[in-house]
Every structure is written in structure tokens, then in C-alpha cells.
Scaffold this active site. Structure first.
Site, mmCIF file in Angstrom:
data_model
loop_
_atom_site.group_PDB
_atom_site.id
_atom_site.type_symbol
_atom_site.label_atom_id
_atom_site.label_comp_id
_atom_site.label_asym_id
_atom_site.label_seq_id
_atom_site.Cartn_x
_atom_site.Cartn_y
_atom_site.Cartn_z
ATOM 1 N N LYS A 1 -28.662 -57.975 -30.092
ATOM 2 C CA LYS A 1 -28.864 -57.434 -31.282
ATOM 3 C C LYS A 1 -28.423 -58.091 -32.421
ATOM 4 O O LYS A 1 -29.051 -58.587 -33.350
ATOM 5 C CB LYS A 1 -28.886 -55.806 -31.210
ATOM 6 C CG LYS A 1 -29.616 -55.158 -30.449
ATOM 7 C CD LYS A 1 -29.530 -53.606 -30.613
ATOM 8 C CE LYS A 1 -28.046 -52.980 -30.387
ATOM 9 N NZ LYS A 1 -27.394 -53.256 -28.906
ATOM 10 N N ARG B 1 -21.185 -47.053 -22.093
ATOM 11 C CA ARG B 1 -22.222 -47.262 -23.182
ATOM 12 C C ARG B 1 -23.488 -47.491 -22.802
ATOM 13 O O ARG B 1 -24.453 -46.846 -23.423
ATOM 14 C CB ARG B 1 -21.836 -48.519 -24.003
ATOM 15 C CG ARG B 1 -20.618 -48.331 -24.978
ATOM 16 C CD ARG B 1 -19.761 -49.553 -25.233
ATOM 17 N NE ARG B 1 -20.771 -50.632 -26.098
ATOM 18 C CZ ARG B 1 -20.517 -51.929 -26.121
ATOM 19 N NH1 ARG B 1 -19.613 -52.609 -25.335
ATOM 20 N NH2 ARG B 1 -21.072 -52.748 -26.762
ATOM 21 N N ARG C 1 -13.908 -57.493 -28.003
ATOM 22 C CA ARG C 1 -14.020 -55.981 -28.387
ATOM 23 C C ARG C 1 -13.457 -55.210 -27.320
ATOM 24 O O ARG C 1 -13.681 -55.372 -26.294
ATOM 25 C CB ARG C 1 -15.660 -56.035 -28.492
ATOM 26 C CG ARG C 1 -16.088 -56.312 -29.964
ATOM 27 C CD ARG C 1 -17.696 -56.193 -30.205
ATOM 28 N NE ARG C 1 -18.071 -54.539 -29.733
ATOM 29 C CZ ARG C 1 -19.419 -54.405 -29.708
ATOM 30 N NH1 ARG C 1 -20.132 -55.103 -30.349
ATOM 31 N NH2 ARG C 1 -19.866 -53.120 -29.593
ATOM 32 N N ARG D 1 -18.482 -61.691 -23.709
ATOM 33 C CA ARG D 1 -18.723 -61.857 -24.978
ATOM 34 C C ARG D 1 -17.472 -62.167 -25.817
ATOM 35 O O ARG D 1 -16.420 -61.480 -25.423
ATOM 36 C CB ARG D 1 -19.497 -60.629 -25.516
ATOM 37 C CG ARG D 1 -19.603 -60.495 -27.183
ATOM 38 C CD ARG D 1 -20.876 -59.679 -27.245
ATOM 39 N NE ARG D 1 -20.481 -58.358 -27.159
ATOM 40 C CZ ARG D 1 -21.440 -57.260 -27.512
ATOM 41 N NH1 ARG D 1 -22.596 -57.706 -27.943
ATOM 42 N NH2 ARG D 1 -21.171 -56.009 -27.048
ATOM 43 N N ARG E 1 -29.363 -44.262 -33.089
ATOM 44 C CA ARG E 1 -28.920 -44.218 -31.551
ATOM 45 C C ARG E 1 -29.424 -42.939 -30.901
ATOM 46 O O ARG E 1 -28.924 -42.705 -29.678
ATOM 47 C CB ARG E 1 -27.509 -44.523 -31.433
ATOM 48 C CG ARG E 1 -27.193 -45.962 -31.015
ATOM 49 C CD ARG E 1 -25.624 -46.097 -30.871
ATOM 50 N NE ARG E 1 -25.086 -47.330 -30.087
ATOM 51 C CZ ARG E 1 -24.698 -48.336 -30.847
ATOM 52 N NH1 ARG E 1 -25.178 -48.714 -31.997
ATOM 53 N NH2 ARG E 1 -24.160 -49.313 -29.846
HETATM 54 P P1 AMP Z 1 -22.259 -51.859 -31.379
HETATM 55 O O1 AMP Z 1 -21.546 -52.847 -32.117
HETATM 56 O O2 AMP Z 1 -23.539 -51.373 -31.931
HETATM 57 O O3 AMP Z 1 -22.334 -51.975 -29.724
HETATM 58 O O4 AMP Z 1 -21.659 -50.373 -31.331
HETATM 59 C C1 AMP Z 1 -20.110 -50.196 -31.145
HETATM 60 C C2 AMP Z 1 -19.668 -48.720 -31.233
HETATM 61 O O5 AMP Z 1 -19.778 -47.929 -32.506
HETATM 62 C C3 AMP Z 1 -20.587 -47.909 -30.191
HETATM 63 O O6 AMP Z 1 -20.247 -47.877 -28.790
HETATM 64 C C4 AMP Z 1 -20.232 -46.328 -30.872
HETATM 65 O O7 AMP Z 1 -19.075 -46.078 -30.348
HETATM 66 C C5 AMP Z 1 -20.128 -46.933 -32.207
HETATM 67 N N1 AMP Z 1 -21.590 -46.801 -32.969
HETATM 68 C C6 AMP Z 1 -22.389 -47.927 -33.551
HETATM 69 N N2 AMP Z 1 -23.614 -47.217 -33.899
HETATM 70 C C7 AMP Z 1 -23.350 -45.961 -33.728
HETATM 71 C C8 AMP Z 1 -24.612 -45.048 -34.068
HETATM 72 N N3 AMP Z 1 -25.567 -45.052 -34.656
HETATM 73 N N4 AMP Z 1 -24.203 -43.879 -33.544
HETATM 74 C C9 AMP Z 1 -22.941 -43.442 -32.981
HETATM 75 N N5 AMP Z 1 -22.127 -44.276 -32.565
HETATM 76 C C10 AMP Z 1 -22.181 -45.522 -33.064
#
Ligand code: AMP
Length: 209
Positions: A13, A166, A155, A127, A88
Site C-alpha cells: 500500500k 497484524r 519498523r 522491509r 481498518r
Molecule cells: P501501517 O503503517 O498502516 O501498517 O500501520 C502501522 C500500525 O499503526 C498498525 O499496526 C496499527 O497499530 C496502527 N494503525 C495504523 N492505521 C490504523 C487504523 N486505521 N486503525 C487503527 N490502528 C492503526
């Protein structure tokens, strides 16, 4: 164009959003990037989000919803936006839909990038993110040039354990929003397996369809 990118962690993404927004000239709004920036800055929101994120859990809906609705109300998002990582959960999707209706906006596209679970862990553990350019690499599939290698970061939630967590959250909480968008006729499914260029070509075609 007002659109959402959905997909499991490591679907591509972030990589694809960065490429598409250049073509579409709309802001890339990544909830994960915004939360990581808040953690880094040590804001109240960041302090609250940090523990959830490290564990691969979802940050509570009310925190993320407020953050994103405030972001899409800013002037640079008035002509369109690409949401990445939000919504999400079903309550997040409902809050977004209500806010867009209030603003008189329609949702043009929701693109689901599909990648089998077996590939997700391998993508995550390899990554690496460039904090200077925002570019995302993979040690094997998309190796970084030597001159940037030393500054790349891995990360905290890209450990095997956090990725598995996740994935559980993705299947349990995020996948159920897909039928909502399917029912609205805005959903397009894109195969996320392949090179970044191949996936970009599929996404561009899906956005035009
Ligand atoms: P990402 O970079 O999109 O993989 O997001 C990393 C982490 O941020 C996720 O595993 C969640 O802990 C938090 N996070 C990001 N977006 C959301 C969301 N829309 N709702 C809840 N937690 C989020």
C-alpha cells in the site's frame, strides 16, 4: 479522486500510494505514517498509540478517526485524497462515510491489494524504510543502493511476531469492511503479487475501470 487503499500488512500500500499520488496529484494520507510521526514527536496521541503499534494491535478507533477526519478536512485534501491504512474497522468506515456525506464528497474508488498470507511475513521482515525520502525497500526483492543502506530503518512492528498479530487483526477487523465497499460498487481487486511496476500497472488500470 477520493480513494482508499486496503490490503494486508506488506501488501504494498505504502509503496504503491507513493507512486500513484505523483500521477494523481492528491495527498497521500497514511494513518500509519501519521501515527509513527506522532510517536517520534512524543505528542499525547503518539504516547497513546505507541504500545498498540509495537504489539501489532490496532490503535483505538476514536483516536484514529479524529486524526484522519481532521486531516481530510485540510485545504490540500479538498480536491481529493488517497487514504492508506484507514479505515481498518467497520466503525472507522462508518465514521468516514458519515464525514464524507456531511462534506458533500463521494468516494470514487476503494482498491483492495491482495497478497497471500504466506508472502506477508517474508515481505515484512525484509522491509526497510528510508526516513529521508520515505522510499520503501526490501532487502531481497527491491534492494536499496549502498549509499542509503546505513540510514534505513526496520519498523518495530515488522518482526515476525508483530506481523502475525497484524495479520490476525487484518482478517478479523479490516477484511469485514470490504463487502461494504463492494455493495457500493466502488471496490476493485488488484493482485499484489509481482514487481512494484507490475502492481502499479494493475492499479492504474483498476482506477480507470
Ligand atoms: P501501517 O503503517 O498502516 O501498517 O500501520 C502501522 C500500525 O499503526 C498498525 O499496526 C496499527 O497499530 C496502527 N494503525 C495504523 N492505521 C490504523 C487504523 N486505521 N486503525 C487503527 N490502528 C492503526
Amino acid at each position: 479522486m477520493r480513494m482508499i487503499l486496503i490490503g494486508p500488512p506488506g501488501a504494498g500500500k505504502g509503496t504503491q500510494a507513493a507512486r500513484l499520488v505523483d500521477q494523481l496529484r492528491i495527498p497521500h494520507i497514511s494513518s500509519g505514517d501519521m501515527l509513527r510521526a506522532a510517536v517520534k514527536e512524543g505528542t499525547a496521541l503518539g504516547v497513546e498509540a505507541d504500545g498498540y503499534m509495537k504489539a501489532g494491535k490496532l490503535v483505538p478507533d476514536e483516536v484514529v478517526i479524529g486524526m484522519i477526519l481532521e486531516r481530510i478536512a485540510r485545504p490540500d485534501a479538498a480536491g481529493g485524497f488517497m487514504l492508506d491504512g484507514f479505515p481498518r474497522t467497520i466503525p472507522q468506515a462508518e465514521a468516514l462515510s458519515a464525514a464524507m456525506t456531511r462534506a458533500g464528497y463521494t468516494l470514487d474508488r476503494v482498491v483492495l491489494i491482495e497478497v497471500p498470507d504466506e508472502l506477508i511475513v517474508e515481505r515484512g521482515v525484509g522491509r526497510r524504510n528510508d526516513p529521508v525520502t520515505g522510499r520503501i525497500y526490501h532487502l531481497t526483492f527491491d534492494p536499496p543502493p549502498p549509499e542509503v543502506a546505513a540510514r534505513l530503518v526496520h519498523r518495530k512492528d515488522d518482526t515476525e511476531e508483530a506481523i502475525q498479530q497484524r495479520l490476525v487483526k487484518y482478517h478479523g477487523e479490516t477484511a469485514p469492511i470490504v463487502p461494504l465497499y463492494e455493495a457500493q460498487g466502488v471496490l476493485r481487486r488488484v493482485d499484489g503479487v509481482g514487481t512494484p511496476d507490475e502492481v502499479t500497472a494493475r492499479l492504474t488500470a483498476a482506477l480507470a475501470s
